[in-house]
Design a protein around this motif. Structure first.
Motif, PDB file in Angstrom:
ATOM      1  N   GLY A 218       0.817  -1.205   0.000  1.00  0.00           N
ATOM      2  CA  GLY A 218       0.000   0.000   0.000  1.00  0.00           C
ATOM      3  C   GLY A 218       0.847   1.250   0.000  1.00  0.00           C
ATOM      4  O   GLY A 218       0.553   2.226  -0.714  1.00  0.00           O
TER       5      GLY A 218
ATOM      6  N   SER B  98       1.242   3.726  -3.140  1.00  0.00           N
ATOM      7  CA  SER B  98       0.532   4.947  -2.715  1.00  0.00           C
ATOM      8  C   SER B  98      -0.985   4.757  -2.748  1.00  0.00           C
ATOM      9  O   SER B  98      -1.740   5.617  -3.220  1.00  0.00           O
ATOM     10  CB  SER B  98       0.930   6.132  -3.607  1.00  0.00           C
ATOM     11  OG  SER B  98       2.316   6.380  -3.503  1.00  0.00           O
ATOM     12  N   THR B  99      -1.428   3.615  -2.263  1.00  0.00           N
ATOM     13  CA  THR B  99      -2.857   3.323  -2.162  1.00  0.00           C
ATOM     14  C   THR B  99      -3.200   3.050  -0.702  1.00  0.00           C
ATOM     15  O   THR B  99      -2.328   3.022   0.164  1.00  0.00           O
ATOM     16  CB  THR B  99      -3.234   2.097  -3.016  1.00  0.00           C
ATOM     17  OG1 THR B  99      -2.469   0.960  -2.565  1.00  0.00           O
ATOM     18  CG2 THR B  99      -2.931   2.345  -4.489  1.00  0.00           C
ATOM     19  N   HIS B 100      -4.495   2.846  -0.447  1.00  0.00           N
ATOM     20  CA  HIS B 100      -4.939   2.606   0.923  1.00  0.00           C
ATOM     21  C   HIS B 100      -4.427   1.256   1.394  1.00  0.00           C
ATOM     22  O   HIS B 100      -4.725   0.208   0.800  1.00  0.00           O
ATOM     23  CB  HIS B 100      -6.464   2.656   0.986  1.00  0.00           C
ATOM     24  CG  HIS B 100      -6.992   2.893   2.361  1.00  0.00           C
ATOM     25  ND1 HIS B 100      -6.954   1.927   3.347  1.00  0.00           N
ATOM     26  CD2 HIS B 100      -7.559   3.985   2.935  1.00  0.00           C
ATOM     27  CE1 HIS B 100      -7.490   2.402   4.453  1.00  0.00           C
ATOM     28  NE2 HIS B 100      -7.868   3.647   4.236  1.00  0.00           N
TER      29      HIS B 100
ATOM     30  N   VAL C 262      -5.198  -0.674   3.864  1.00  0.00           N
ATOM     31  CA  VAL C 262      -6.166  -1.677   4.298  1.00  0.00           C
ATOM     32  C   VAL C 262      -6.589  -2.570   3.132  1.00  0.00           C
ATOM     33  O   VAL C 262      -6.651  -3.795   3.252  1.00  0.00           O
ATOM     34  CB  VAL C 262      -7.402  -1.008   4.934  1.00  0.00           C
ATOM     35  CG1 VAL C 262      -8.508  -2.038   5.184  1.00  0.00           C
ATOM     36  CG2 VAL C 262      -7.027  -0.336   6.247  1.00  0.00           C
ATOM     37  N   TRP C 263      -6.843  -1.948   1.982  1.00  0.00           N
ATOM     38  CA  TRP C 263      -7.329  -2.725   0.846  1.00  0.00           C
ATOM     39  C   TRP C 263      -6.236  -3.622   0.256  1.00  0.00           C
ATOM     40  O   TRP C 263      -6.505  -4.764  -0.123  1.00  0.00           O
ATOM     41  CB  TRP C 263      -7.905  -1.797  -0.225  1.00  0.00           C
ATOM     42  CG  TRP C 263      -9.105  -1.041   0.254  1.00  0.00           C
ATOM     43  CD1 TRP C 263      -9.207   0.288   0.496  1.00  0.00           C
ATOM     44  CD2 TRP C 263     -10.391  -1.598   0.580  1.00  0.00           C
ATOM     45  NE1 TRP C 263     -10.458   0.616   0.953  1.00  0.00           N
ATOM     46  CE2 TRP C 263     -11.206  -0.520   1.009  1.00  0.00           C
ATOM     47  CE3 TRP C 263     -10.922  -2.884   0.551  1.00  0.00           C
ATOM     48  CZ2 TRP C 263     -12.530  -0.715   1.401  1.00  0.00           C
ATOM     49  CZ3 TRP C 263     -12.244  -3.072   0.941  1.00  0.00           C
ATOM     50  CH2 TRP C 263     -13.035  -1.997   1.364  1.00  0.00           C
ATOM     51  N   THR C 264      -5.016  -3.121   0.167  1.00  0.00           N
ATOM     52  CA  THR C 264      -3.937  -3.989  -0.327  1.00  0.00           C
ATOM     53  C   THR C 264      -3.660  -5.108   0.671  1.00  0.00           C
ATOM     54  O   THR C 264      -3.368  -6.243   0.272  1.00  0.00           O
ATOM     55  CB  THR C 264      -2.648  -3.180  -0.568  1.00  0.00           C
ATOM     56  OG1 THR C 264      -2.305  -2.451   0.623  1.00  0.00           O
ATOM     57  CG2 THR C 264      -2.826  -2.211  -1.723  1.00  0.00           C
TER      58      THR C 264
ATOM     59  N   THR D 101      -4.166   6.348  14.444  1.00  0.00           N
ATOM     60  CA  THR D 101      -4.038   6.147  12.995  1.00  0.00           C
ATOM     61  C   THR D 101      -5.349   5.765  12.331  1.00  0.00           C
ATOM     62  O   THR D 101      -5.386   5.520  11.120  1.00  0.00           O
ATOM     63  CB  THR D 101      -2.995   5.056  12.696  1.00  0.00           C
ATOM     64  OG1 THR D 101      -3.444   3.814  13.239  1.00  0.00           O
ATOM     65  CG2 THR D 101      -1.649   5.412  13.288  1.00  0.00           C
TER      66      THR D 101
ATOM     67  N   GLU E  60     -11.273   7.277   6.263  1.00  0.00           N
ATOM     68  CA  GLU E  60     -11.363   6.238   5.226  1.00  0.00           C
ATOM     69  C   GLU E  60     -11.177   4.846   5.810  1.00  0.00           C
ATOM     70  O   GLU E  60     -11.696   3.853   5.275  1.00  0.00           O
ATOM     71  CB  GLU E  60     -10.349   6.489   4.116  1.00  0.00           C
ATOM     72  CG  GLU E  60      -8.907   6.591   4.569  1.00  0.00           C
ATOM     73  CD  GLU E  60      -8.475   8.010   4.895  1.00  0.00           C
ATOM     74  OE1 GLU E  60      -7.271   8.295   4.798  1.00  0.00           O
ATOM     75  OE2 GLU E  60      -9.353   8.826   5.247  1.00  0.00           O
ATOM     76  N   ASP E  61     -10.431   4.747   6.924  1.00  0.00           N
ATOM     77  CA  ASP E  61     -10.285   3.462   7.607  1.00  0.00           C
ATOM     78  C   ASP E  61     -11.619   3.006   8.181  1.00  0.00           C
ATOM     79  O   ASP E  61     -11.959   1.813   8.121  1.00  0.00           O
ATOM     80  CB  ASP E  61      -9.254   3.556   8.734  1.00  0.00           C
ATOM     81  CG  ASP E  61      -7.839   3.724   8.222  1.00  0.00           C
ATOM     82  OD1 ASP E  61      -7.532   3.162   7.161  1.00  0.00           O
ATOM     83  OD2 ASP E  61      -7.045   4.411   8.885  1.00  0.00           O
TER      84      ASP E  61
ATOM     85  N   ALA F 295     -13.757   1.555   5.443  1.00  0.00           N
ATOM     86  CA  ALA F 295     -13.300   0.202   5.084  1.00  0.00           C
ATOM     87  C   ALA F 295     -13.673  -0.800   6.160  1.00  0.00           C
ATOM     88  O   ALA F 295     -14.117  -1.927   5.856  1.00  0.00           O
ATOM     89  CB  ALA F 295     -11.789   0.225   4.857  1.00  0.00           C
TER      90      ALA F 295
ATOM     91  N   ARG G 253      -5.790  -1.652  12.541  1.00  0.00           N
ATOM     92  CA  ARG G 253      -5.587  -0.332  13.140  1.00  0.00           C
ATOM     93  C   ARG G 253      -5.756  -0.334  14.650  1.00  0.00           C
ATOM     94  O   ARG G 253      -5.119   0.457  15.347  1.00  0.00           O
ATOM     95  CB  ARG G 253      -6.580   0.671  12.535  1.00  0.00           C
ATOM     96  CG  ARG G 253      -6.418   0.934  11.057  1.00  0.00           C
ATOM     97  CD  ARG G 253      -5.058   1.498  10.739  1.00  0.00           C
ATOM     98  NE  ARG G 253      -4.985   1.980   9.361  1.00  0.00           N
ATOM     99  CZ  ARG G 253      -3.855   2.273   8.736  1.00  0.00           C
ATOM    100  NH1 ARG G 253      -2.710   2.117   9.358  1.00  0.00           N
ATOM    101  NH2 ARG G 253      -3.866   2.700   7.499  1.00  0.00           N
TER     102      ARG G 253
END
Length: 294
Positions: free
Chosen positions: A54, A58-60, A62-64, A127, A131-132, A135, A191
């Motif tokens: 991630g 440079s992406t989120h 959590v999703w990766t 943290t 957006e967390d 998700a 998190r």
């Protein structure tokens, strides 16, 4: 207690803790049932590579992490099916390779550092970004939909795979679905609890509930209640005491388990003693009435 809600980051952290406390034991009860209590720990190691990816892309994160952890969970199931005698070696390579890959990739990522991995490994309430939360809500909803919607099928597979196969259940598909659901749960908890400690939140509330319950549905309900209690309480304690949330949550869970493990045998013995005394009195009454009736 009320002032804690004045902080936006704590509102997000408490919501995340609530969702994690519900989702983790809901998955964990199936893993405990099939004697795979440490599976979450292995998936957490693999998910570190996803977190690092991630940062690299440079992406989120959590999703990766979800994608990599899900792929790792599928690989674990394939090894379990086909690995035979060398399966444990293959699993060890997956677990440690996940950690090594995460460390290597994070150092290649622009602006990345091992401190970012430490945050993912042990959790940090500061943290939890907006957006967390989005998700976590989506992923927790998916986890609960699987764990509750398919509870009878998953229980049958975890209890006896051969019997489930004979009854016509798609055993391999359900095993894969459970493995992926466990992977999603691990990343959901990243998190708050941290990747290396989430397995404890998946297992300990279930083990604690089993001290006082027997039926599956009751154990599931109490496990979720205990998981929610320790997750939210641990987050609050970590805020006021300025200590890591993941470690606090796990230690609280262990404390609850220890209390129930100590108290339950005493309660059971007292109930058995009362029942025995009651039986004795009833028997005595019968013996006394018999001569009078003759």
């Amino acid at each position: 207690m009320i002032e804690i809600l004045d902080y936006a980051f704590m509102q997000r952290a408490l919501l995340a803790a609530l969702l994690v406390g519900v989702a983790a034991p809901a998955v964990g009860i199936y893993l405990v049932q099939r004697h795979q209590a440490i599976m979450g720990d292995g998936i957490g190691h693999i998910a570190l590579t996803g977190v690092a990816l991630g940062f690299l892309l440079s992406t989120h994160a959590v999703w990766t992490a979800v994608l990599v952890a899900a792929a790792g969970a599928v690989a674990i199931e394939l090894v379990r099916w086909y690995g035979k005698a060398r399966g444990d070696v293959a699993l060890a390579m997956l677990f440690y390779g996940g950690m090594a890959g995460g460390v290597m990739i994070i150092n290649l990522a622009p602006g990345g550092s091992t401190a970012d991995l430490l945050t993912a490994m042990f959790g940090s309430i500061t943290t939890v970004a907006p957006e967390d939360v989005t998700a976590i809500v989506i992923l927790s909803g998916a986890v609960l939909a699987v764990c509750l919607g398919l509870r009878r099928q998953l229980f049958a597979v975890c209890q006896d795979e051969e019997f489930a196969r004979v009854t016509g259940l798609p055993v391999k598909l359900l095993n894969l679905l459970l493995a992926v659901t466990a992977a999603v749960t691990v990343t959901v908890a990243m998190r708050v609890v941290g990747l290396l400690l989430v397995s404890a939140l998946m297992v300990i509330p279930v083990a604690a509930a089993q001290q006082v319950t027997r039926g599956f549905a009751v154990t599931l309900g109490l496990s979720v209640a205990l998981g929610t209690l320790v997750a939210v309480s641990g987050t609050v304690v970590s805020f006021y005491a300025d200590v890591p949330p993941g470690a606090t949550i796990v230690l609280l869970a262990i404390g609850v388990f220890a209390v129930l493990a100590a108290v339950t045998p005493v309660v059971v013995r007292r109930r058995a003693a009362r029942a025995e005394r009651g039986t004795g009195r009833a028997s005595s009454g019968i013996l006394e009435e018999e001569p009078a009736g003759r």
